[in-house]
Design an enzyme around this catalytic site. Structure first.
Site, PDB file in Angstrom:
ATOM      1  N   ASP A   1     -15.762  12.493  -2.257  1.00 16.13           N
ATOM      2  CA  ASP A   1     -15.388  11.203  -1.558  1.00 16.13           C
ATOM      3  C   ASP A   1     -16.303  10.474  -0.593  1.00 16.13           C
ATOM      4  OD1 ASP A   1     -12.936   9.344  -0.728  1.00 16.13           O
ATOM      5  OD2 ASP A   1     -12.348   9.976  -2.645  1.00 16.13           O
TER       6      ASP A   1
ATOM      7  N   ASP B   1      -2.619   5.658  -3.151  1.00  4.82           N
ATOM      8  CA  ASP B   1      -3.110   6.474  -1.979  1.00  4.82           C
ATOM      9  C   ASP B   1      -1.821   7.613  -1.715  1.00  4.82           C
ATOM     10  OD1 ASP B   1      -5.602   6.202  -1.736  1.00  4.82           O
ATOM     11  OD2 ASP B   1      -5.202   4.629  -0.243  1.00  4.82           O
TER      12      ASP B   1
ATOM     13  N   CYS C   1     -10.392   2.214  -7.904  1.00  2.21           N
ATOM     14  CA  CYS C   1      -9.844   2.223  -6.637  1.00  2.21           C
ATOM     15  C   CYS C   1      -9.773   1.201  -5.845  1.00  2.21           C
ATOM     16  CB  CYS C   1     -10.073   3.635  -6.039  1.00  2.21           C
ATOM     17  SG  CYS C   1      -9.239   4.189  -4.699  1.00  2.21           S
TER      18      CYS C   1
ATOM     19  N   ASN D   1     -11.564  -1.227  -0.148  1.00  2.97           N
ATOM     20  CA  ASN D   1     -10.518  -0.796   0.684  1.00  2.97           C
ATOM     21  C   ASN D   1     -10.204  -1.868   1.541  1.00  2.97           C
ATOM     22  OD1 ASN D   1      -9.923   1.535   0.062  1.00  2.97           O
ATOM     23  ND2 ASN D   1     -11.731   2.493   1.056  1.00  2.97           N
TER      24      ASN D   1
ATOM     25  N   TRP E   1       0.866  -1.103   0.179  1.00  5.95           N
ATOM     26  CA  TRP E   1      -0.024  -0.060  -0.119  1.00  5.95           C
ATOM     27  C   TRP E   1       1.014   1.182   0.041  1.00  5.95           C
ATOM     28  CZ3 TRP E   1      -0.317   4.022   3.547  1.00  5.95           C
ATOM     29  CH2 TRP E   1      -1.310   4.751   3.497  1.00  5.95           C
TER      30      TRP E   1
ATOM     31  N   LYS F   1     -16.259   7.247  -8.377  1.00  2.36           N
ATOM     32  CA  LYS F   1     -14.943   6.511  -7.781  1.00  2.36           C
ATOM     33  C   LYS F   1     -15.212   5.349  -7.108  1.00  2.36           C
ATOM     34  CE  LYS F   1     -11.174   7.543  -4.762  1.00  2.36           C
ATOM     35  NZ  LYS F   1     -10.440   8.509  -4.121  1.00  2.36           N
ATOM     36  N   TRP F   2     -14.816   3.999  -7.567  1.00  5.72           N
ATOM     37  CA  TRP F   2     -15.412   2.816  -7.250  1.00  5.72           C
ATOM     38  C   TRP F   2     -14.335   2.277  -6.317  1.00  5.72           C
ATOM     39  CZ3 TRP F   2     -19.203  -0.689 -10.047  1.00  5.72           C
ATOM     40  CH2 TRP F   2     -19.253  -1.852  -9.371  1.00  5.72           C
ATOM     41  N   ASP F   3     -14.518   2.360  -4.907  1.00  9.16           N
ATOM     42  CA  ASP F   3     -13.226   1.587  -4.183  1.00  9.16           C
ATOM     43  C   ASP F   3     -13.412   0.366  -3.699  1.00  9.16           C
ATOM     44  OD1 ASP F   3     -10.839   2.290  -2.650  1.00  9.16           O
ATOM     45  OD2 ASP F   3     -11.629   4.199  -2.062  1.00  9.16           O
TER      46      ASP F   3
HETATM   47  C1  GLA Z   1      -9.391   4.755  -0.053  1.00  8.74           C
HETATM   48  C2  GLA Z   1      -9.049   5.663  -1.153  1.00  8.74           C
HETATM   49  C3  GLA Z   1      -8.990   7.041  -0.777  1.00  8.74           C
HETATM   50  C4  GLA Z   1      -9.927   7.498  -0.334  1.00  8.74           C
HETATM   51  C5  GLA Z   1     -10.446   6.515   1.025  1.00  8.74           C
HETATM   52  C6  GLA Z   1     -11.814   6.964   1.596  1.00  8.74           C
HETATM   53  O1  GLA Z   1      -8.301   4.770   0.804  1.00  8.74           O
HETATM   54  O2  GLA Z   1      -7.791   5.041  -1.947  1.00  8.74           O
HETATM   55  O3  GLA Z   1      -8.538   7.685  -2.163  1.00  8.74           O
HETATM   56  O4  GLA Z   1     -11.354   7.501  -1.409  1.00  8.74           O
HETATM   57  O5  GLA Z   1     -10.527   5.394   0.518  1.00  8.74           O
HETATM   58  O6  GLA Z   1     -12.281   6.225   2.532  1.00  8.74           O
END
Ligand code: GLA
Length: 742
Positions: free
Chosen positions: A366, A548, A526, A480, A199, A476-478
């Site tokens: 975001d 990030d 993302c 995490n 990361w 923006k499709w995240d």
């Molecule tokens: C991830 C994304 C960031 C942001 C955060 C929001 O870490 O990579 O750019 O969108 O989530 O929680």
């Protein structure tokens, strides 16, 4: 583009620049002959088959001491019949046996290329762009049909491969291993190049010499991962960016993968790439089919940069698709690094207004806008606006942003849920978890079971409603966190090995549905930055958030490595605040701009906090991007100086007709009284005259001089160590515009 010698059963895929040769062995298996620079169509190639008596080998026919799969170069080796290297496939019957032997049945040649059901893949727009050879094989004992698909492209020096398995038998079978591509190369004198990291430092270039045994990269996290990218390249010892052989393998897939190179005892190199066999098992009922993801291999005689150019051309033009493929991408601003979860509508409008003044075209809201999402412990799964923060909801805010003359974009994390959410409270059974075991969390969140259609449906309904009601131009499709305790309550015991793959198919399905319903929606993928930055996502999302880590100096390595496979058009790159949030480093706004400008450009900061002078620079950067964005997205990219090897990073983007280019040079640490430096450029026309322009320099020179003698790198630190404003400082970056004048 496909020539067949029916008598010798030799298949030759060629496009004038590369050749791929395979044949049917006497035993009926498929053998590999050659992949590389084009060979003349000699007609017969069987003399290339090398075999000999070798001690301690297992032979397949009595009385024959030379025929062993251990030493024959194969196309797609099976397990269990005299080959002791890793196989490309393994199939298991209800009798427990895992042995398989494929025999040739026939072939078909077609123009263009078929789509792969439910999977991302390269495509053609007209039949003349590519030719596909399909070879049908069969394991008669199991009545299993295996169809190998090979597509050769007219304009790219590469071959795309995938495999389809169909069970024509009466009993279920289990595929334990089904790679997308395997190839036995005649020698192993290569170095392996991989893109690995973590990361915030994704896709660092790592090179290692291949030695006997296995060199591999993989993911078993459910996403393609920050740790390793689904890619592997081979290069010769003397291969550079610009010369020598390089062969790249890339998997068009976003889940668990394995890419490995195995050197055997006769210096044969077996390379394979596909779904990671670890944790994978697919049940094939009678009449059912399984199709592997697609893998692409490209050949370059012009070094690693040549290899990247092949990938860029194919992925930019014939993997990315839809409304945004060829359109200029909007300059965006995202509020995450500036506000995190802490904002109300008024702040957002102030933020967007300033961005509009600077010429920015798209505002992206975001994380933090939905449910009770005031921190990362709650809200995921409830895709409805938090009206304490946004009184008019998303519809209201989107209207206001549009009224400012900007487009509006929104963050989602569709695959995830927090326990503290209405969605989880009403569907606690929708998560991936192994019954009776602890469910591990990542960032306080759990993974929805996207292997189940009803789960995907439930998220689709929420997203569809919002996207229909509000003016949302971008999402923006995240994603995490990675998957743990992988198990689906909806599938029986003998199908649990399918869940990782079915999960990704569910992700692709949701993308496909949204693209179908909202064809003009721009999707940026993302996964905590670059945790799922792969060719699979590129089919649905023409751009991705590269990392990030938005620090300009860190980004030199990240973007440099990413460019090995992925075109600039898909590399989300933003200017963020200084000192940088991740590394605490202070860099000039000009440097941050220069590094981000060679990507899908934007900002990740509150512009209201900048000085008047900095705002002027932002305006210039935005104007530069608007002027050059089509060149950035469609031009040829050259890596000139590697940040992995020294104090400088430099790269160049050249319009395909060679008439215009720009060069970005970043010096990481300041030098005192340094040497004179020149930087040989690439891709220009030797006989044309160019004008070179940068902040401190302006001169005319012919293309041959710029490519041979090099671009003169002015460096104000030489001899004037106190002149900080003229560039004598750490983290200095300059941009050179090069344009044809005659
Ligand atoms: C991830 C994304 C960031 C942001 C955060 C929001 O870490 O990579 O750019 O969108 O989530 O929680």
């Amino acid at each position: 583009m496909v020539t067949v010698n029916d008598k010798e059963k030799v298949f030759h895929l060629h496009n004038g620049r590369i050749s791929y040769l395979l044949y049917v062995m006497e035993s009926g298996q498929l053998g590999h002959l050659y992949f590389g620079k084009a060979l003349n169509s000699a007609g017969s190639y069987l003399h290339m088959v090398e075999k000999a008596y070798r001690p301690m080998t297992t032979y397949i026919n009595e009385g024959d001491l030379t025929t062993s799969y251990e030493q024959l170069r194969q196309e797609y080796p099976c397990y269990g019949t005299s080959d002791y290297r890793y196989p490309a496939m393994e199939v298991q019957g209800s009798d427990g046996s895992r042995i398989c032997k494929l025999e040739y049945q026939g072939y078909e040649i077609m123009e263009g290329k078929k789509a792969l059901p439910g999977l991302p893949a390269t495509y053609t727009e007209d039949g003349a762009e590519a030719a596909t050879l399909e070879i049908r094989m069969k394991d008669g004992w199991r009545n299993l049909e295996v169809v190998f698909s090979y597509t050769i492209f007219r304009d790219v020096d590469g071959v795309a491969r995938s495999v389809r398995f169909v069970n024509h038998g009466k009993e279920a079978l289990w595929l334990n291993r089904a790679m997308s591509l395997s190839i036995d190369m005649p020698d192993a004198d290569y170095y392996g190049v991989q893109l690995s990291g973590a990361w915030a430092r994704e896709r660092y270039v790592k090179t290692r010499e291949l030695t006997p045994g296995v060199t591999a990269v993989s993911s078993m996290r459910g996403n393609s991962s920050h740790q390793h990218n689904p890619f592997l390249a081979l290069k010769r010892k003397n291969t550079t960016e610009r010369s020598g052989e390089a062969i790249g393998f890339s998997l068009i897939y976003s889940g668990n993968f394995l890419a490995q190179a195995e050197v055997d005892n006769y210096n044969v190199l077996r390379v394979m790439i596909g779904i990671n066999p670890f944790g994978f098992q697919w049940k094939l009922e009678p009449d059912a089919a399984f199709v592997t993801p697609e893998a692409v291999m490209v050949y370059s005689g012009d070094g690693l940069n040549g290899m990247s150019g092949q990938f860029h051309r194919l992925y930019r033009n014939r993997l990315a698709r839809g409304y945004w493929r060829d359109r200029e991408r909007p300059v965006l601003i995202n509020n995450w690094e500036a506000t995190q979860f802490d904002f109300v509508e008024e702040d957002i409008l102030k933020f967007a207004k300033k961005a509009k003044e600077c010429g920015i075209e798209l505002f992206v809201l975001d994380d933090g806008w939905f449910g009770k999402r005031n921190d990362d412990r709650r809200g995921l799964g409830d895709w409805k606006a938090n009206t304490d923060k946004l009184p008019g909801g998303i519809e209201g805010l989107a209207e206001k942003i549009e009224a400012l003359g900007m487009k509006f974009g929104l963050w989602f994390e569709p695959e995830m849920v927090n326990k503290d959410s209405d969605f989880y409270r009403s569907h606690p059974d929708y998560v991936i978890a192994t019954p009776g075991r602890n469910m591990s969390h990542g960032r306080n969140q759990y993974v929805l079971d996207f292997s189940r259609k009803e789960v995907v449906d439930a998220i689709y309904v929420q997203m569809h409603e919002l996207l229909s009601k509000a003016k949302i131009s971008y999402i923006k499709w995240d994603m995490n966190r990675s998957i743990s305790e992988c198990y689906s309550a909806a599938y029986p015991a003998d199908r649990q090995g399918e869940i990782f793959h079915r999960y990704i198919l569910g992700v692709y399905d949701l993308h496909e549905r949204l693209i179908h319903d909202f064809p003009e929606l721009l999707i940026e993928s993302c996964s905590s930055g670059g945790g799922r930055f792969d060719a699979g996502m590129l089919y649905y999302a023409p751009q991705g958030w590269t990392s990030d880590d938005s620090d300009a100096i860190e980004r030199l390595k990240i973007q440099y490595g990413t460019s090995y496979v992925y075109p600039l058009s898909c590399m989300g790159a933003h200017v963020s605040a200084s000192p940088n949030e991740q590394v605490g480093r202070a860099t000039p706004i000009g440097t941050r701009g220069n590094v981000a400008l060679t990507g899908a450009f934007g900002y990740e900061m509150d512009l209201n906090k900048l000085s008047g002078e900095e705002i002027e620079e932002v305006k210039e950067q935005v104007a530069f991007y608007k002027e050059y964005r089509s060149l950035i997205a469609k031009g040829d990219f050259y890596r000139l100086l590697s940040p992995f090897e020294g104090n400088f990073a430099a790269w160049e983007v050249v319009r395909q007709d060679g008439r215009q280019a720009f060069v970005t040079v970043t010096r990481i640490l300041s030098e005192t009284n340094g040497p004179y430096r020149r930087l040989p450029l690439c891709g220009l026309s030797e006989e044309r005259k160019y004008h070179v322009e940068s902040r401190y320099l302006s001169y005319d020179a012919y293309g041959d001089e710029l490519m041979q003698y090099g671009l003169i790198l002015e460096d104000k630190s030489s001899g004037s160590p106190t002149d900080a404003s003229a560039g004598c400082r750490d983290f200095m970056s300059l941009m050179y515009k090069v344009s044809v004048i005659e």
